[in-house]
Write a protein that holds these residues in place. Structure first.
Motif, mmCIF file in Angstrom:
data_model
loop_
_atom_site.group_PDB
_atom_site.id
_atom_site.type_symbol
_atom_site.label_atom_id
_atom_site.label_comp_id
_atom_site.label_asym_id
_atom_site.label_seq_id
_atom_site.Cartn_x
_atom_site.Cartn_y
_atom_site.Cartn_z
ATOM 1 N N GLU A 1 -66.657 -1.969 -5.542
ATOM 2 C CA GLU A 1 -67.091 -3.314 -5.658
ATOM 3 C C GLU A 1 -66.294 -4.124 -4.479
ATOM 4 O O GLU A 1 -66.312 -5.381 -4.609
ATOM 5 N N ASP A 2 -65.668 -3.510 -3.392
ATOM 6 C CA ASP A 2 -65.171 -4.337 -2.309
ATOM 7 C C ASP A 2 -66.066 -4.785 -1.478
ATOM 8 O O ASP A 2 -66.210 -4.411 -0.130
ATOM 9 N N VAL A 3 -67.267 -5.583 -1.953
ATOM 10 C CA VAL A 3 -68.148 -6.253 -1.196
ATOM 11 C C VAL A 3 -68.156 -7.745 -1.196
ATOM 12 O O VAL A 3 -67.639 -8.351 -2.393
ATOM 13 N N TYR A 4 -68.881 -8.500 -0.640
ATOM 14 C CA TYR A 4 -68.969 -9.860 -0.568
ATOM 15 C C TYR A 4 -70.102 -10.216 -1.706
ATOM 16 O O TYR A 4 -71.244 -9.912 -1.198
ATOM 17 N N LYS A 5 -69.520 -10.707 -2.737
ATOM 18 C CA LYS A 5 -70.637 -10.923 -3.899
ATOM 19 C C LYS A 5 -70.040 -12.136 -4.803
ATOM 20 O O LYS A 5 -69.695 -11.659 -5.844
ATOM 21 N N THR B 1 -70.666 -27.539 10.497
ATOM 22 C CA THR B 1 -69.520 -26.457 11.097
ATOM 23 C C THR B 1 -68.839 -25.955 10.104
ATOM 24 O O THR B 1 -68.720 -24.570 10.110
ATOM 25 N N ALA B 2 -68.289 -26.676 9.263
ATOM 26 C CA ALA B 2 -67.029 -26.234 8.431
ATOM 27 C C ALA B 2 -67.763 -25.358 7.660
ATOM 28 O O ALA B 2 -66.886 -24.386 7.179
ATOM 29 N N ILE B 3 -68.789 -25.550 6.993
ATOM 30 C CA ILE B 3 -69.239 -24.647 5.907
ATOM 31 C C ILE B 3 -69.892 -23.510 6.595
ATOM 32 O O ILE B 3 -69.698 -22.406 6.003
ATOM 33 N N ASN B 4 -70.319 -23.600 7.669
ATOM 34 C CA ASN B 4 -70.967 -22.265 8.606
ATOM 35 C C ASN B 4 -69.557 -21.408 9.017
ATOM 36 O O ASN B 4 -69.731 -20.242 8.733
ATOM 37 N N GLU B 5 -68.541 -22.086 9.150
ATOM 38 C CA GLU B 5 -67.116 -21.345 9.629
ATOM 39 C C GLU B 5 -66.864 -20.610 8.387
ATOM 40 O O GLU B 5 -66.176 -19.477 8.358
ATOM 41 N N ALA B 6 -66.622 -21.402 7.323
ATOM 42 C CA ALA B 6 -66.247 -20.852 5.831
ATOM 43 C C ALA B 6 -66.863 -19.582 5.682
ATOM 44 O O ALA B 6 -66.480 -18.597 5.156
ATOM 45 N N SER B 7 -68.362 -19.523 5.596
ATOM 46 C CA SER B 7 -69.321 -18.385 5.449
ATOM 47 C C SER B 7 -69.209 -17.339 6.273
ATOM 48 O O SER B 7 -68.961 -16.122 5.826
ATOM 49 N N GLU B 8 -68.901 -17.569 7.644
ATOM 50 C CA GLU B 8 -68.472 -16.482 8.372
ATOM 51 C C GLU B 8 -67.368 -15.815 8.267
ATOM 52 O O GLU B 8 -67.025 -14.637 8.361
ATOM 53 N N THR B 9 -66.343 -16.487 7.949
ATOM 54 C CA THR B 9 -65.071 -16.199 7.601
ATOM 55 C C THR B 9 -64.989 -15.329 6.145
ATOM 56 O O THR B 9 -64.451 -14.048 6.184
ATOM 57 N N MET B 10 -65.706 -15.684 5.350
ATOM 58 C CA MET B 10 -65.860 -14.814 4.222
ATOM 59 C C MET B 10 -66.447 -13.316 4.257
ATOM 60 O O MET B 10 -66.105 -12.422 3.741
ATOM 61 N N LYS B 11 -67.413 -13.616 4.958
ATOM 62 C CA LYS B 11 -68.277 -12.296 5.472
ATOM 63 C C LYS B 11 -67.394 -11.545 6.227
ATOM 64 O O LYS B 11 -67.278 -10.069 6.055
ATOM 65 N N ALA B 12 -66.467 -11.972 7.137
ATOM 66 C CA ALA B 12 -65.661 -11.101 7.986
ATOM 67 C C ALA B 12 -64.596 -10.413 7.369
ATOM 68 O O ALA B 12 -64.114 -9.137 7.621
ATOM 69 N N TYR B 13 -64.137 -10.940 6.008
ATOM 70 C CA TYR B 13 -63.086 -10.204 5.170
ATOM 71 C C TYR B 13 -63.647 -8.866 4.984
ATOM 72 O O TYR B 13 -63.099 -7.733 4.912
ATOM 73 N N PHE C 1 -69.615 -39.786 -20.182
ATOM 74 C CA PHE C 1 -69.173 -38.637 -19.600
ATOM 75 C C PHE C 1 -69.730 -37.318 -20.241
ATOM 76 O O PHE C 1 -69.594 -37.035 -21.529
ATOM 77 N N THR C 2 -70.503 -36.484 -19.269
ATOM 78 C CA THR C 2 -70.696 -35.197 -19.599
ATOM 79 C C THR C 2 -69.681 -34.185 -18.949
ATOM 80 O O THR C 2 -69.405 -34.365 -17.801
ATOM 81 N N VAL C 3 -69.018 -33.324 -19.842
ATOM 82 C CA VAL C 3 -68.006 -32.622 -19.334
ATOM 83 C C VAL C 3 -68.275 -31.199 -19.463
ATOM 84 O O VAL C 3 -68.663 -30.755 -20.576
ATOM 85 N N ALA C 4 -67.721 -30.199 -18.467
ATOM 86 C CA ALA C 4 -68.142 -28.982 -18.628
ATOM 87 C C ALA C 4 -67.048 -28.052 -17.959
ATOM 88 O O ALA C 4 -66.288 -28.652 -16.887
ATOM 89 N N ILE C 5 -66.715 -26.933 -18.308
ATOM 90 C CA ILE C 5 -65.985 -25.976 -17.281
ATOM 91 C C ILE C 5 -66.778 -24.759 -16.871
ATOM 92 O O ILE C 5 -67.520 -24.237 -17.689
ATOM 93 N N MET C 6 -66.748 -24.537 -15.547
ATOM 94 C CA MET C 6 -67.706 -23.510 -15.057
ATOM 95 C C MET C 6 -67.048 -22.643 -14.150
ATOM 96 O O MET C 6 -66.734 -23.062 -12.691
ATOM 97 N N PRO C 7 -66.223 -21.545 -14.549
ATOM 98 C CA PRO C 7 -65.405 -20.535 -13.601
ATOM 99 C C PRO C 7 -66.394 -19.832 -12.464
ATOM 100 O O PRO C 7 -67.654 -19.662 -12.901
ATOM 101 N N ILE C 8 -65.958 -19.862 -11.334
ATOM 102 C CA ILE C 8 -66.789 -19.161 -10.238
ATOM 103 C C ILE C 8 -66.118 -18.075 -9.609
ATOM 104 O O ILE C 8 -64.554 -18.348 -9.512
ATOM 105 N N LEU C 9 -66.727 -16.934 -8.909
ATOM 106 C CA LEU C 9 -65.912 -15.942 -8.078
ATOM 107 C C LEU C 9 -66.318 -16.280 -6.794
ATOM 108 O O LEU C 9 -67.694 -16.318 -6.357
ATOM 109 N N THR C 10 -65.560 -16.894 -5.819
ATOM 110 C CA THR C 10 -65.702 -17.239 -4.752
ATOM 111 C C THR C 10 -66.242 -16.168 -3.526
ATOM 112 O O THR C 10 -66.969 -16.447 -2.700
ATOM 113 N N LEU C 11 -65.713 -14.802 -3.962
ATOM 114 C CA LEU C 11 -65.723 -13.855 -2.910
ATOM 115 C C LEU C 11 -66.478 -12.769 -3.835
ATOM 116 O O LEU C 11 -67.261 -11.960 -3.083
ATOM 117 N N GLY C 12 -65.900 -12.402 -4.951
ATOM 118 C CA GLY C 12 -66.418 -11.012 -5.329
ATOM 119 C C GLY C 12 -65.655 -9.860 -5.375
ATOM 120 O O GLY C 12 -64.993 -9.528 -6.331
#
Length: 374
Positions: free
Chosen positions: A287-291, A62-74, A244-255
């Protein structure tokens, strides 16, 4: 009960409900861990669309689906480029499991799909880990991958004035105290530092007219290493580097939305920054799109990390010491093919193809700090 004793039944049930991979997610309150999962699921299915692999949600979604819908709604509501916006973040109050299943398209499930469990651990539990030693101990033991979610805005803006809210000290002490490889059965771990909401810094890095062109994302990764220097030193010391395998991986949550400025921030380092204090804006230049971008990487690298184990289990169960396929494995494959069921061999083949193509085409800002996979 004959062959199906109570213990045997419990064992079989456990096999069905237990994940193949467990990923523990650490980070401060409202950092956006649920949003990662929502974007991760979307991006993973984009990356795998040329394969037969399909990612689906299971159980508490439920929380994942709500988060997805919230991001798209922006992006669905009327707006103009550069319009300001505030993002809503809900804090997790207790351990929550999010299960994602990997199936083979066109095939029926045999008993269950490959299961990846994300264990969302709120900041309060990190701080008070000693009060629940059994639950925390089991969670750590079962987790092969640790994701440390980092709010990039708090880390990068105003020379890191509000960076303490990323909970670095508590996360560092938690891992140093509870993840001692020589005291764990499952001592080998992959630790992923994942800066979120990196849109502003990514766009600066790509802008040829910016003073940050070509170097901003490296600055961000260096800032992660500086902010968590004590933890990096622990993970990469002479005794622990083989575990330990260690990595840094930046992400763009909304785009299409990036940080703009702080509102009503008084400039003191003890001010509590909330979602109301953070003002974002829609990106310009169309670029004001969900990406979201790179959100699938934590999952992809988790699969890569576990692929050796998956391969090992398959060959152990299917072949004898002489390298010949066991009769039991042949019968199982015959039965699975007859009933159109997904086999372990098919999973392995699709995962190996996916990993080969993904590593070859990877165009991200991932930095492998230490590689103990092999």
């Amino acid at each position: 009960m004959g062959l199906f004793t109570k213990n045997k039944v419990k064992e079989e049930i456990k096999k069905i409900i237990e994940p193949d991979i467990q990923v523990m997610m650490l980070g401060s309150r409202r950092v956006g861990k649920t949003s990662i999962l929502a974007s991760m699921k979307r991006e993973f299915n984009e990356v795998t669309k040329e394969t037969k692999l399909v990612l689906t949600s299971d159980g508490n979604v439920t929380a994942i689906n709500e988060a997805s819908e919230t991001m798209k709604a922006y992006f669905a509501k009327a707006h103009n480029p550069l319009d300001e916006i505030k993002l809503d973040d809900n804090a997790t109050k207790s351990f929550v499991n999010y299960d994602l299943n990997i199936d083979i398209a066109g095939k029926k499930r045999a008993v269950r799909p490959k299961k990846i469990r994300f264990l969302d651990c709120p900041g309060e539990w990190i701080r008070d880990a000693d009060s629940k030693p059994k639950e925390m101990g089991e969670a750590i033991e079962k987790s092969s991958v640790i994701i440390i979610a980092i709010d990039s805005v708090l880390m990068m803006e105003k020379d890191g004035l509000y960076n303490r809210q990323n909970n670095m000290l508590n996360v560092t002490e938690f891992i140093k105290k509870h993840m001692r490889p020589d005291e764990l059965v499952n001592g080998h771990k992959m630790v992923l530092f994942v800066p979120l909401k990196c849109e502003k810094y990514y766009h600066q890095d790509k802008d040829a007219d910016s003073k940050y062109y070509g170097k901003r994302m490296k600055e961000l990764r260096d800032c992660v290493k500086d902010s968590y220097s004590e933890l990096f030193a622990y993970l990469c010391n002479a005794e622990n580097r083989k575990y330990f395998t260690v990595a840094i991986m930046p992400i763009l949550t909304l785009g299409g939305i990036e940080f703009d400025h702080f509102k009503d921030a008084d400039g003191s380092d003890n001010m509590e920054i909330t979602s109301d204090s953070l003002v974002y804006s829609y990106c310009g230049k169309g670029e004001d799109v969900y990406k979201p971008m790179f959100c699938e990487q934590p999952l992809m690298y988790s699969l890569l990390y576990e692929q050796k184990k998956i391969d090992s289990d398959y060959y152990k169960n299917s072949f004898n010491n002489a390298g010949k396929k066991k009769m039991s494995a042949k019968l199982k494959e015959w039965y699975y093919e007859k009933h159109n069921l997904a086999t372990d061999e098919e999973f392995n083949k699709e995962l190996n193809n996916l990993m080969g193509n993904y590593k070859k085409n990877d165009n991200s800002y991932v930095e492998i700090v230490q590689n103990a996979i092999f």
